[in-house]
Design a protein around this motif. Structure first.
Motif, PDB file in Angstrom:
ATOM      1  N   UNK A  57       0.835  -1.208   0.000  1.00 12.11           N
ATOM      2  CA  UNK A  57       0.000   0.000   0.000  1.00 12.11           C
ATOM      3  C   UNK A  57       0.866   1.254   0.000  1.00 12.11           C
ATOM      4  N   UNK A  58       1.899   1.293   0.836  1.00 11.61           N
ATOM      5  CA  UNK A  58       2.761   2.480   0.895  1.00 11.61           C
ATOM      6  C   UNK A  58       3.616   2.597  -0.365  1.00 11.61           C
ATOM      7  N   UNK A  59       4.227   1.512  -0.801  1.00 10.06           N
ATOM      8  CA  UNK A  59       5.107   1.556  -1.968  1.00 10.06           C
ATOM      9  C   UNK A  59       4.302   1.811  -3.238  1.00 10.06           C
ATOM     10  N   UNK A  60       3.173   1.128  -3.398  1.00 10.40           N
ATOM     11  CA  UNK A  60       2.366   1.311  -4.592  1.00 10.40           C
ATOM     12  C   UNK A  60       1.782   2.708  -4.695  1.00 10.40           C
ATOM     13  N   UNK A  61       1.360   3.285  -3.562  1.00  7.49           N
ATOM     14  CA  UNK A  61       0.833   4.655  -3.590  1.00  7.49           C
ATOM     15  C   UNK A  61       1.911   5.651  -3.974  1.00  7.49           C
ATOM     16  N   UNK A  62       3.142   5.423  -3.508  1.00  4.61           N
ATOM     17  CA  UNK A  62       4.246   6.306  -3.873  1.00  4.61           C
ATOM     18  C   UNK A  62       4.552   6.196  -5.364  1.00  4.61           C
ATOM     19  N   UNK A  63       4.639   4.968  -5.883  1.00  5.31           N
ATOM     20  CA  UNK A  63       4.931   4.775  -7.304  1.00  5.31           C
ATOM     21  C   UNK A  63       3.807   5.306  -8.186  1.00  5.31           C
ATOM     22  N   UNK A  80       3.719   8.056 -15.189  1.00  2.00           N
ATOM     23  CA  UNK A  80       3.302   8.615 -16.474  1.00  2.00           C
ATOM     24  C   UNK A  80       2.245   7.729 -17.123  1.00  2.00           C
ATOM     25  N   UNK A  81       1.332   8.374 -17.852  1.00  2.00           N
ATOM     26  CA  UNK A  81       0.292   7.621 -18.560  1.00  2.00           C
ATOM     27  C   UNK A  81       0.868   6.774 -19.681  1.00  2.00           C
ATOM     28  N   UNK A  82       2.089   7.068 -20.113  1.00  2.00           N
ATOM     29  CA  UNK A  82       2.723   6.293 -21.176  1.00  2.00           C
ATOM     30  C   UNK A  82       3.335   4.998 -20.659  1.00  2.00           C
ATOM     31  N   UNK A  83       3.413   4.840 -19.339  1.00  2.00           N
ATOM     32  CA  UNK A  83       3.881   3.582 -18.749  1.00  2.00           C
ATOM     33  C   UNK A  83       2.661   2.691 -18.532  1.00  2.00           C
ATOM     34  N   UNK A  84       2.643   1.488 -19.093  1.00  2.00           N
ATOM     35  CA  UNK A  84       1.458   0.622 -18.936  1.00  2.00           C
ATOM     36  C   UNK A  84       1.157   0.339 -17.466  1.00  2.00           C
ATOM     37  N   UNK A 103       6.163  -3.560 -11.022  1.00  2.00           N
ATOM     38  CA  UNK A 103       7.293  -2.891 -10.367  1.00  2.00           C
ATOM     39  C   UNK A 103       7.005  -2.682  -8.886  1.00  2.00           C
ATOM     40  N   UNK A 104       5.779  -2.291  -8.559  1.00  2.00           N
ATOM     41  CA  UNK A 104       5.412  -2.110  -7.149  1.00  2.00           C
ATOM     42  C   UNK A 104       5.451  -3.433  -6.395  1.00  2.00           C
ATOM     43  N   UNK A 125       1.704  24.979 -28.642  1.00  2.00           N
ATOM     44  CA  UNK A 125       1.821  23.885 -27.680  1.00  2.00           C
ATOM     45  C   UNK A 125       1.667  22.552 -28.386  1.00  2.00           C
ATOM     46  N   UNK A 126       2.401  21.568 -27.885  1.00  2.00           N
ATOM     47  CA  UNK A 126       2.337  20.225 -28.435  1.00  2.00           C
ATOM     48  C   UNK A 126       1.994  19.218 -27.365  1.00  2.00           C
ATOM     49  N   UNK A 127       1.758  17.972 -27.738  1.00  2.00           N
ATOM     50  CA  UNK A 127       1.426  16.945 -26.744  1.00  2.00           C
ATOM     51  C   UNK A 127       2.599  16.682 -25.812  1.00  2.00           C
ATOM     52  N   UNK A 128       2.283  16.494 -24.532  1.00  7.45           N
ATOM     53  CA  UNK A 128       3.323  16.240 -23.555  1.00  7.45           C
ATOM     54  C   UNK A 128       3.909  14.848 -23.684  1.00  7.45           C
ATOM     55  N   UNK A 129       5.160  14.704 -23.258  1.00  7.72           N
ATOM     56  CA  UNK A 129       5.833  13.400 -23.292  1.00  7.72           C
ATOM     57  C   UNK A 129       5.576  12.638 -22.003  1.00  7.72           C
ATOM     58  N   UNK A 130       5.827  13.286 -20.867  1.00 12.94           N
ATOM     59  CA  UNK A 130       5.668  12.604 -19.590  1.00 12.94           C
ATOM     60  C   UNK A 130       4.216  12.535 -19.161  1.00 12.94           C
TER      61      UNK A 130
END
Length: 250
Positions: free
Chosen positions: A17-23, A31-35, A42-43, A111-116
């Motif tokens: 719970x603590x680690x997953x909330x931090x990640x 980032x939304x680009x990370x599945x 990873x959590x 302005x362009x689409x964000x990467x992160x």
């Protein structure tokens, strides 16, 4: 399952719970680009790796009583979210000053689409944000986040409920430190914009019949990009040096 197995599962879930909330909130991994599956695995992997180090802090309080387990889960989620939020606020300060720099040098109109993240941002500001994020990962800032998670059990143990007053103090201090660092990073461009716009204004008053804006804009952008070329290395270095002090208390 035996009582010992139940205790281990509960302790692992509290750590998750603590680690997953931090990640979930930390820069880069959130980032939304990370599945979503990657973030979940990873959590889980980090929880399994850290459970041996957190054994003494978790096992004595891994209770199956719902009256005790419920508040502990909520407290762990809030504590982990606070650690991830502090790092996120620091990155947001850099994204803000990056957008301000793009506007000050006259390069923020498109302005362009964000990467992160998915929010539109000026290309120059996106270059600054993405370069700083990549530099933080090169300097193992994610290791500092993990270290902060481990040390957080000394200041916020499992059996003590989340302290909202202390959390607001930490958030306020992080916002203040991040603002000062961002102001230092963008100060050359602020001075450049003041001098250039003041000069263009004087020229426009002296020769009102000439469209000074259309003539001066390419020179203003060119000067800003030249200044950015010479300042970007120092900017990223100062940003990386101030990360631990601003977000993790040194």
């Amino acid at each position: 399952m035996s009582a010992f197995t139940d205790t281990v599962v509960i302790a692992a879930f509290l750590a998750f719970c603590r680690i997953g909330a931090c990640f979930m909130l930390m820069p880069g991994l959130s980032s939304a680009r990370v599945p979503m599956q990657v973030r979940l695995f990873v959590a889980i992997a980090a929880t399994g790796a850290l459970l041996a180090h957190l054994w003494d802090q978790l096992m004595p309080f891994a209770s199956r009583d719902p009256a005790l387990l419920g508040p502990m889960i909520v407290s762990e989620l809030l504590t982990g979210s606070l650690i991830g939020l502090l790092a996120r606020l620091y990155m947001l300060a850099l994204a803000f000053i990056g957008s301000a720099i793009a506007m000050l040098v006259g390069y923020g109109g498109m302005a362009g689409p964000g990467i992160e993240n998915g929010e539109p941002q000026a290309p120059l500001g996106e270059i600054i944000s993405f370069s700083a994020l990549m530099l933080l990962f090169v300097f193992d800032f994610h290791h500092q986040i993990v270290e902060a998670l481990v040390r957080s059990y000394e200041f916020a143990p499992v059996n003590v409920f989340f302290n909202p007053r202390g959390a607001l103090v930490n958030v306020g201090d992080t916002i203040g430190d991040s603002f000062l660092i961002a102001l230092r990073l963008g100060s050359p461009f602020v001075a450049y914009a003041i001098l250039v716009n003041l000069t263009v204004g004087f020229v426009n008053k002296l020769t009102p019949q000439i469209p000074v804006y259309f003539i001066s804009l390419p020179m203003v952008i060119a000067g800003g990009l030249i200044l950015f070329y010479f300042a970007i290395a120092t900017m990223l270095s100062l940003f990386a040096d101030g990360f631990a002090a601003a977000t993790l208390g040194g």
